[in-house]
Design a protein around this motif. Structure first.
Motif, PDB file in Angstrom:
ATOM      1  N   ARG A 244       0.602  -1.111   0.487  1.00 34.36           N
ATOM      2  CA  ARG A 244      -0.012  -0.262   0.343  1.00 34.36           C
ATOM      3  C   ARG A 244       0.703   1.174   0.099  1.00 34.36           C
ATOM      4  N   PRO A 245       1.660   1.609  -0.651  1.00 31.22           N
ATOM      5  CA  PRO A 245       2.142   2.184  -1.193  1.00 31.22           C
ATOM      6  C   PRO A 245       1.592   4.233  -0.518  1.00 31.22           C
ATOM      7  N   GLY A 246       2.567   4.656   0.397  1.00 32.41           N
ATOM      8  CA  GLY A 246       2.107   5.694   0.796  1.00 32.41           C
ATOM      9  C   GLY A 246       1.330   6.234   2.474  1.00 32.41           C
ATOM     10  N   SER A 247       1.136   4.137   2.557  1.00 27.42           N
ATOM     11  CA  SER A 247       0.601   3.956   3.848  1.00 27.42           C
ATOM     12  C   SER A 247       2.032   3.472   4.284  1.00 27.42           C
ATOM     13  N   TYR A 248       1.915   4.017   5.626  1.00 29.06           N
ATOM     14  CA  TYR A 248       3.029   3.021   6.838  1.00 29.06           C
ATOM     15  C   TYR A 248       3.058   2.189   7.603  1.00 29.06           C
ATOM     16  N   ASN A 249       3.883   1.414   8.275  1.00 26.76           N
ATOM     17  CA  ASN A 249       3.603  -0.206   9.240  1.00 26.76           C
ATOM     18  C   ASN A 249       3.320   1.022  10.714  1.00 26.76           C
ATOM     19  N   GLU A 250       1.901   0.110  11.663  1.00 32.39           N
ATOM     20  CA  GLU A 250       1.598   0.995  12.446  1.00 32.39           C
ATOM     21  C   GLU A 250       2.482   0.552  13.176  1.00 32.39           C
ATOM     22  N   LYS A 251       3.781  -0.469  13.498  1.00 30.99           N
ATOM     23  CA  LYS A 251       4.474  -1.023  14.666  1.00 30.99           C
ATOM     24  C   LYS A 251       5.757  -0.729  13.898  1.00 30.99           C
ATOM     25  N   VAL A 252       7.300  -0.503  15.053  1.00 31.18           N
ATOM     26  CA  VAL A 252       8.848  -0.396  14.172  1.00 31.18           C
ATOM     27  C   VAL A 252       9.065  -0.927  15.508  1.00 31.18           C
ATOM     28  N   GLY A 253      10.626  -1.538  14.884  1.00 33.12           N
ATOM     29  CA  GLY A 253      11.318  -2.390  15.940  1.00 33.12           C
ATOM     30  C   GLY A 253      12.643  -1.576  15.632  1.00 33.12           C
ATOM     31  N   VAL A 254      12.429  -0.713  17.084  1.00 29.26           N
ATOM     32  CA  VAL A 254      13.440  -0.129  17.165  1.00 29.26           C
ATOM     33  C   VAL A 254      14.570  -0.845  18.319  1.00 29.26           C
ATOM     34  N   ARG A 255      16.254  -0.257  17.418  1.00 33.77           N
ATOM     35  CA  ARG A 255      17.331  -0.744  18.843  1.00 33.77           C
ATOM     36  C   ARG A 255      18.103   0.189  18.860  1.00 33.77           C
ATOM     37  N   ILE A 256      18.352  -0.063  20.441  1.00 41.11           N
ATOM     38  CA  ILE A 256      19.693   0.633  20.735  1.00 41.11           C
ATOM     39  C   ILE A 256      20.989  -0.328  21.737  1.00 41.11           C
ATOM     40  N   PRO A 257      22.169  -0.937  20.353  1.00 38.79           N
ATOM     41  CA  PRO A 257      23.397  -1.543  20.755  1.00 38.79           C
ATOM     42  C   PRO A 257      23.936  -0.925  22.023  1.00 38.79           C
ATOM     43  N   ASP A 258      23.888  -2.315  22.347  1.00 38.26           N
ATOM     44  CA  ASP A 258      25.818  -1.816  23.804  1.00 38.26           C
ATOM     45  C   ASP A 258      26.642  -2.504  23.427  1.00 38.26           C
ATOM     46  N   HIS A 259      26.705  -1.113  22.093  1.00 37.98           N
ATOM     47  CA  HIS A 259      27.591  -1.342  21.547  1.00 37.98           C
ATOM     48  C   HIS A 259      28.653  -0.020  21.378  1.00 37.98           C
ATOM     49  N   LEU A 260      29.637   0.382  21.269  1.00 35.84           N
ATOM     50  CA  LEU A 260      29.916   1.862  21.613  1.00 35.84           C
ATOM     51  C   LEU A 260      30.293   2.179  20.623  1.00 35.84           C
ATOM     52  N   PHE A 261      30.445   1.528  19.023  1.00 35.46           N
ATOM     53  CA  PHE A 261      30.245   2.344  17.778  1.00 35.46           C
ATOM     54  C   PHE A 261      29.410   2.797  17.459  1.00 35.46           C
ATOM     55  N   CYS A 262      28.151   1.827  18.047  1.00 36.38           N
ATOM     56  CA  CYS A 262      27.161   2.294  17.539  1.00 36.38           C
ATOM     57  C   CYS A 262      25.969   3.338  17.968  1.00 36.38           C
ATOM     58  N   ASN A 263      26.735   3.134  19.028  1.00 34.44           N
ATOM     59  CA  ASN A 263      25.742   4.225  20.265  1.00 34.44           C
ATOM     60  C   ASN A 263      26.442   6.216  19.609  1.00 34.44           C
ATOM     61  N   ARG A 264      28.437   5.720  19.501  1.00 37.66           N
ATOM     62  CA  ARG A 264      28.580   7.416  18.729  1.00 37.66           C
ATOM     63  C   ARG A 264      27.820   7.872  16.983  1.00 37.66           C
ATOM     64  N   LEU A 265      28.289   5.894  16.130  1.00 35.49           N
ATOM     65  CA  LEU A 265      27.593   6.709  14.966  1.00 35.49           C
ATOM     66  C   LEU A 265      26.357   6.973  15.150  1.00 35.49           C
ATOM     67  N   SER A 266      24.977   6.554  15.408  1.00 41.59           N
ATOM     68  CA  SER A 266      23.656   6.921  15.828  1.00 41.59           C
ATOM     69  C   SER A 266      23.310   8.286  16.398  1.00 41.59           C
ATOM     70  N   ALA A 267      24.312   8.305  17.174  1.00 40.85           N
ATOM     71  CA  ALA A 267      24.506  10.082  17.805  1.00 40.85           C
ATOM     72  C   ALA A 267      24.833  10.580  17.025  1.00 40.85           C
ATOM     73  N   PHE A 268      25.969  10.674  16.268  1.00 48.15           N
ATOM     74  CA  PHE A 268      26.300  11.896  15.471  1.00 48.15           C
ATOM     75  C   PHE A 268      25.003  11.912  14.252  1.00 48.15           C
ATOM     76  N   PHE A 269      24.680  11.071  13.845  1.00 48.44           N
ATOM     77  CA  PHE A 269      24.022  11.108  12.603  1.00 48.44           C
ATOM     78  C   PHE A 269      22.695  11.705  13.318  1.00 48.44           C
ATOM     79  N   SER A 270      22.161  11.439  13.987  1.00 53.80           N
ATOM     80  CA  SER A 270      20.560  11.835  14.496  1.00 53.80           C
ATOM     81  C   SER A 270      19.688  11.583  13.804  1.00 53.80           C
TER      82      SER A 270
END
Length: 419
Positions: free
Chosen positions: A145-171
């Motif tokens: 259904r183009p134009g509509s979006y999933n009602e749920k989303v899976g989110v992660r905050i990994p316990d890994h220093l590189f991930c944390n710093r990259l995602s914080a910088f990219f924001s």
């Protein structure tokens, strides 16, 4: 001392066209070696720059190597699904730097969930939450259904220093899916990534081998009580402690899979025998018995003599079709019986994070070490040999049935399943 940036290796990579077209050629792929305990800021900035340009990066996480794309970039999202050969109807999770950005991007409702997220993050958990704000994020757009979006989303905050710093910088949301072909071996080393994806990505961040993992535990926070959809590195018991018992497991069956070579002789017989045995117990509706083979052959019916021996013993195998064992089958199985030593060796090497599931049927729960722990392949032999194969498998399953029922009983008790 050289920094990871100064050791950059440039390799050929496919094109970053607009839109992405598989097979085209373009800029060279970038490779960085990092210290996961002290990642270089220059590498983090370079990774963010690649993401901003719509590129794909391979990066280390707390469970395996992930494949990252800017979740807001439609071209990058399309490329990710193409490179992974993944069905676009199957969503991927998203890496975020903190709970505040999760709140701003998707909304958190009820607000009390924020405290529960803090209890499991950072860590090997994927939290399924409502996509209440329904922002137009391409990674969440529904393929049907183009134009509509999933009602749920899976989110992660990994316990890994590189991930944390990259995602914080990219924001901004970054995809958090395994850097492999869908259904293939999980990538715990850059060699695994290159073996599957080749140079189809734009940047690889190599933090060395990652310890084999069962993956992140997936929790649905939209349900009351919370539902454990997949048990990964964190068990149900561990998560119950973190969430004060406000979580239960999905009422999934206990899955037993038999594995032989072609999945046309030994494993179908074992499957049929155990199904017949379990049908006489109170656990018949809780246990699912399957089979698969280690050889990558096209699906085919059980061998004629396998079917004949099944008929003789009131086991119908006429509808059986062989299948090749894959990661999904392994992940969904609670116990995997191998018919021979080579099957056990194959599975332990290909799926090391699940090695505790793999056992030899003849050796399992046997008090002494067997000289010949394998059940011979009857292929190429006569009906009498198939009869003996059936007799051997039946005897072994009769021997281990009490142990199987003990495992199933424990499984049901841990999940509060009444039988």
């Amino acid at each position: 001392m050289d920094t990871p940036l100064s050791r950059t290796i440039l390799l050929d990579a496919p094109a970053m066209e607009k839109p992405y077209v598989p097979g085209k050629r373009t800029e060279q792929m970038k490779y960085y070696k990092i210290d996961p305990r002290n990642p270089d800021d220059k590498v983090i900035r370079e990774a963010a720059a690649v993401l901003e340009k719509g590129g794909l990066i391979v990066y280390p996480t707390d469970t395996l190597y992930g494949l990252g794309a800017d979740a807001y970039n439609r071209r990058a999202v399309n490329k990710l699904f193409s490179v992974k050969k993944r069905d676009m109807r199957k969503p991927v999770s998203i890496m975020m730097p903190d709970i505040q950005l999760i709140r701003e991007t998707f909304g958190i409702y009820p607000e009390s969930i924020a405290g529960e997220l803090e209890a499991v993050f950072p860590g090997a958990v994927t939290a399924v939450i409502e996509n209440r704000l329904q922002k137009k994020i391409p990674i969440l757009e529904r393929h049907d259904r183009p134009g509509s979006y999933n009602e749920k989303v899976g989110v992660r905050i990994p316990d890994h220093l590189f991930c944390n710093r990259l995602s914080a910088f990219f924001s901004a949301p970054i995809t958090s899916t395994s850097a492999n072909i869908s259904g293939e071996k999980n990538p715990y080393d850059v060699k695994d990534v290159i073996g599957q994806l080749g140079s189809t990505v734009d940047m690889i961040i190599d933090a060395g081998p990652i310890a084999p993992s069962r993956g992140s535990s997936i929790i649905d926070f939209t349900n009351t009580p919370y539902l454990l959809l997949r048990e990964g590195d964190l068990s149900l018991e561990q998560l119950q402690k973190k969430l004060n018992g406000e979580i239960t497991a999905v009422n999934k069956p206990f899955v037993i899979t038999f594995v032989c070579s072609g999945n046309i002789c030994r494993s179908p017989l074992a499957m049929g025998i155990l199904r017949k045995m379990l049908a006489k117990t109170k656990y018949r509706d809780l246990v699912r018995v399957e089979s698969a083979g280690t050889l990558p052959i096209r699906p085919q019916q059980a061998h004629d003599l396998t079917i004949e021996v099944g008929d003789i013993n009131d086991i119908n195998l006429r509808g059986h079709l062989s299948r090749h064992i894959n990661r999904e089958i392994v992940e969904n199985s609670n116990l995997v019986f191998c018919m021979a030593r080579d099957h056990l060796d194959y599975l332990q090497k290909k799926y090391p994070a699940h090695r505790e599931k793999f056992v030899l049927l003849k050796q399992w729960k046997c008090r002494k070490k067997l000289t010949i722990p394998s059940i011979a392949d009857p292929i190429g032999h006569n009906l009498d040999f198939y009869r003996e194969t059936y007799k051997t498998i039946h005897g072994e399953l009769k021997r281990v049935l009490p142990h199987i029922l003990s495992l199933v009983r424990k499984y049901a008790e841990e999940r509060g399943i009444r039988v």
